[in-house]
Write a protein that holds these residues in place. Structure first.
Motif, PDB file in Angstrom:
ATOM      1  N   MET A 431       0.832  -1.205   0.000  1.00 34.62           N
ATOM      2  CA  MET A 431       0.000   0.000   0.000  1.00 34.62           C
ATOM      3  C   MET A 431       0.867   1.256   0.000  1.00 34.62           C
ATOM      4  O   MET A 431       0.558   2.249  -0.681  1.00 34.62           O
ATOM      5  N   GLY A 432       1.976   1.218   0.738  1.00 29.01           N
ATOM      6  CA  GLY A 432       2.907   2.344   0.703  1.00 29.01           C
ATOM      7  C   GLY A 432       3.517   2.524  -0.666  1.00 29.01           C
ATOM      8  O   GLY A 432       3.665   3.653  -1.161  1.00 29.01           O
ATOM      9  N   GLU A 433       3.851   1.412  -1.299  1.00 24.88           N
ATOM     10  CA  GLU A 433       4.412   1.442  -2.650  1.00 24.88           C
ATOM     11  C   GLU A 433       3.429   2.071  -3.634  1.00 24.88           C
ATOM     12  O   GLU A 433       3.814   2.863  -4.509  1.00 24.88           O
ATOM     13  N   LEU A 434       2.160   1.743  -3.493  1.00 25.15           N
ATOM     14  CA  LEU A 434       1.140   2.278  -4.401  1.00 25.15           C
ATOM     15  C   LEU A 434       0.895   3.763  -4.176  1.00 25.15           C
ATOM     16  O   LEU A 434       0.403   4.452  -5.068  1.00 25.15           O
ATOM     17  N   CYS A 435       1.234   4.263  -2.997  1.00 24.13           N
ATOM     18  CA  CYS A 435       1.137   5.709  -2.746  1.00 24.13           C
ATOM     19  C   CYS A 435       2.307   6.453  -3.365  1.00 24.13           C
ATOM     20  O   CYS A 435       2.149   7.556  -3.884  1.00 24.13           O
ATOM     21  N   LEU A 436       3.482   5.841  -3.308  1.00 22.70           N
ATOM     22  CA  LEU A 436       4.698   6.573  -3.666  1.00 22.70           C
ATOM     23  C   LEU A 436       5.215   6.287  -5.067  1.00 22.70           C
ATOM     24  O   LEU A 436       5.536   7.207  -5.817  1.00 22.70           O
ATOM     25  N   SER A 437       5.277   5.020  -5.450  1.00 19.05           N
ATOM     26  CA  SER A 437       6.003   4.660  -6.665  1.00 19.05           C
ATOM     27  C   SER A 437       5.421   5.237  -7.953  1.00 19.05           C
ATOM     28  O   SER A 437       6.179   5.737  -8.787  1.00 19.05           O
ATOM     29  N   PRO A 438       4.101   5.209  -8.176  1.00 13.68           N
ATOM     30  CA  PRO A 438       3.589   5.660  -9.479  1.00 13.68           C
ATOM     31  C   PRO A 438       3.827   7.133  -9.774  1.00 13.68           C
ATOM     32  O   PRO A 438       3.792   7.535 -10.937  1.00 13.68           O
ATOM     33  N   ILE A 439       4.056   7.950  -8.749  1.00 18.04           N
ATOM     34  CA  ILE A 439       4.148   9.392  -8.988  1.00 18.04           C
ATOM     35  C   ILE A 439       5.555   9.856  -9.315  1.00 18.04           C
ATOM     36  O   ILE A 439       5.748  10.969  -9.782  1.00 18.04           O
ATOM     37  N   GLY A 440       6.563   8.993  -9.091  1.00 16.33           N
ATOM     38  CA  GLY A 440       7.944   9.435  -9.188  1.00 16.33           C
ATOM     39  C   GLY A 440       8.335   9.986 -10.544  1.00 16.33           C
ATOM     40  O   GLY A 440       8.657  11.168 -10.690  1.00 16.33           O
ATOM     41  N   LEU A 441       8.321   9.123 -11.573  1.00 15.76           N
ATOM     42  CA  LEU A 441       8.763   9.541 -12.900  1.00 15.76           C
ATOM     43  C   LEU A 441       7.841  10.599 -13.489  1.00 15.76           C
ATOM     44  O   LEU A 441       8.286  11.505 -14.190  1.00 15.76           O
TER      45      LEU A 441
END
Length: 537
Positions: A431-441
């Protein structure tokens, strides 16, 4: 690794913008199905991820059990490997853009990675029970070098080709990337089950079969791509995509060969010279320090651009904390699953490597829900800003470690805890990954000035490289477990910033402090960061 497989799947859907093909009328585009080339790329990427995640699931267990490395050394090797995996796409992307094109880069990358997996197979074939095999370790270094270089050529190119299959502004592209990244998730899901079943059996001589399966998966993906690319990898007008651009000059060839040699030397340096110098760490961390200096020395930057770029660097700093804690999955948490987790289901003991499939299962289940959540919040004007989403991701990461710390608190090193503690941790981390990872690039592309976009995208990958290297350093802090304690009773306990880590509870406290502290700090400054973004969300 910073996760390639959800960069698009969980992101809020927005119309894609490309300039490679002429526009098509949206209504016309919507009536067509997806081109067959998409499913070729899906299949190729699925097998490449099968290969990588299958190897990753058993790698640290192979080093500690078959190569007889202690957990600290094995963790540092793991961190150097995964860190360099994030550096080489910068080289591979450059070679593809200037010379080889996507097709040739993918072929070369696939061949190198297949050979790398087979070198690990040979490494595992050379192991000797009760003593460390020099031949096995030498073959491992060669295999890791080939995997690192091959990934650099393969990874940045196959995703790029998905968008090239469609005309500009084609509404099918969103669905295309969703299908494509489902292939990544399928590969990541099944590979630990297959490679773990074959290699993680409790017999050190079986690790070779797990690596062999990973190598066969890479061959299947590469061979299918090579045989069918001419027929299916075409654009909307039927023209071939990803073709070579120009012949490579001698200097570039020398640079590639020099990079391969450099990585091999870096991976072997501590073994060859019996040195504690971590040259891989110096390279990665040094590049992270140098990059802001280089970029901010550009005198053409105006005030608003400098402030937006500063946001990229600040958030890259927080990303290091997230991924260094998250990527314990392939390192210390795999050792924990092996040594401290009760894995019996009836009369069958589940391999520790199976836990590597928990994250992709949660990704497949939760990514659509998070996508709908952000869309629902966005329609009402409640969607959190990118910095706040990242803070939420860090907070969920910390909560996951709170759960596992509670599970091991007061438990003797020889006592194994229920697997549900670890599964809960992975659920919260996903769930943390889904909050953070998609927005990076996406965030980097929005904030970066066009003339510096590639350089700043490289900086983001550098942050991921630093995070993975730091993950290995943190994993090395794991105290002796039930298996190691008997073999090394006099080994001193590790320390971190003066804090002695003499049990697993204290070990997990380190990750709670790092991720939780980063979350609190990011919440405190997120409004200030929003102002410096000047309207970009």
């Amino acid at each position: 690794m910073a996760n390639w497989r959800i960069l698009y799947l969980a992101a809020p859907k927005k119309p894609p913008v490309t300039t490679s093909q002429p526009p098509m009328e949206p209504a016309t585009a919507a009536t067509k199905g997806h081109p067959k080339g998409l499913y070729l790329l899906f299949f190729t990427e699925m097998w490449e991820r099968f290969s990588y995640y299958g190897m990753r699931a058993i790698f640290i267990l192979f080093m500690t059990k078959a190569l007889l490395m202690d957990s600290a050394r094995a963790s540092n090797v793991y961190g150097s490997f995964t860190g360099l995996v994030y550096l080489t796409p910068l080289l591979g992307g450059y070679i593809s853009d200037r010379f080889w094109g996507n097709r040739r880069s993918i072929l070369v990358g696939g061949i190198l990675m297949a050979i790398g997996q087979f070198m690990l197979f040979f490494s595992a074939s050379f192991v000797t029970e009760g003593m460390q095999s020099t031949s096995a370790i030498s073959a491992m270094w060669a295999g890791l070098t080939l995997l690192i270089i091959g990934n650099g050529f393969f990874k940045p190119n196959i995703s790029t080709m998905v968008g090239q299959l469609y005309p500009a502004n084609d509404r099918r592209i969103d669905g295309a990337f969703t299908i494509f990244y489902m292939g990544i998730n399928l590969g990541a899901l099944f590979s630990p089950l297959v490679c773990g079943t074959l290699g993680d059996t409790g017999d050190i001589f079986d690790f070779k079969w797990g690596f062999l399966a990973a190598g066969i998966g890479m061959v299947l993906g590469t061979l299918t791509f090579e045989l069918l690319k001419g027929k299916y990898l075409v654009d909307a007008q039927g023209g071939a995509i990803g073709m070579p651009r120009q012949k490579m000059d001698g200097k570039t060839i020398i640079s590639i060969l020099g990079s391969i040699a450099l990585i091999y030397v870096l991976m072997n340096f501590r073994t060859w010279f019996k040195s504690e110098l971590d040259l891989v760490g110096y390279l990665i961390y040094g590049a992270m320090i140098a990059m802001p200096i280089i970029i901010f020395s550009d005198k053409s930057l105006v005030k608003d651009e400098k402030q937006r770029i500063s946001v990229i660097f600040i958030l890259a700093f927080f990303v290091i904390f997230f991924w260094s804690c998250f990527e314990q999955a392939g390192a210390s948490l795999t050792l924990f699953a092996d040594q401290q987790t009760e894995r019996h289901i009836g009369g069958w003991e589940m391999p520790a490597s199976y836990f590597q499939s928990v994250n992709p299962i949660f990704i497949i289940l939760l990514a659509p829900l998070f996508s709908m959540l952000w869309g629902w919040l966005g329609k009402r004007g409640w969607e959190p800003s990118s910095p706040l989403k990242m803070a939420m991701g860090l907070a969920l990461l910390a909560i996951g470690y709170v759960v596992i710390a509670f599970g091991v608190h007061g438990v003797a090193p020889s006592t194994k805890i229920s697997m549900w503690w670890l599964i809960t941790l992975y659920g919260l981390h996903t769930m943390g990954e889904l909050c953070l990872s998609p927005i990076g690039l996406s965030m980097v592309s929005k904030l970066a000035p066009l003339r510096l976009s590639s350089l700043l995208m490289g900086t983001w990958f550098l942050a991921n490289a630093a995070a993975n290297k730091f993950a290995g350093t943190l994993s090395a802090l794991i105290p002796p477990g039930a298996g190691e304690a008997a073999a090394e009773p006099a080994k001193p306990f590790p320390t971190f910033m003066g804090f002695t880590i003499d049990n697993l509870f204290h070990f997990f406290i380190v990750f709670i402090a790092l991720s939780g502290g980063a979350a609190i700090l990011l919440v405190a400054i997120h409004r200030w960061l929003q102002k410096r973004m000047h309207g970009v969300n």
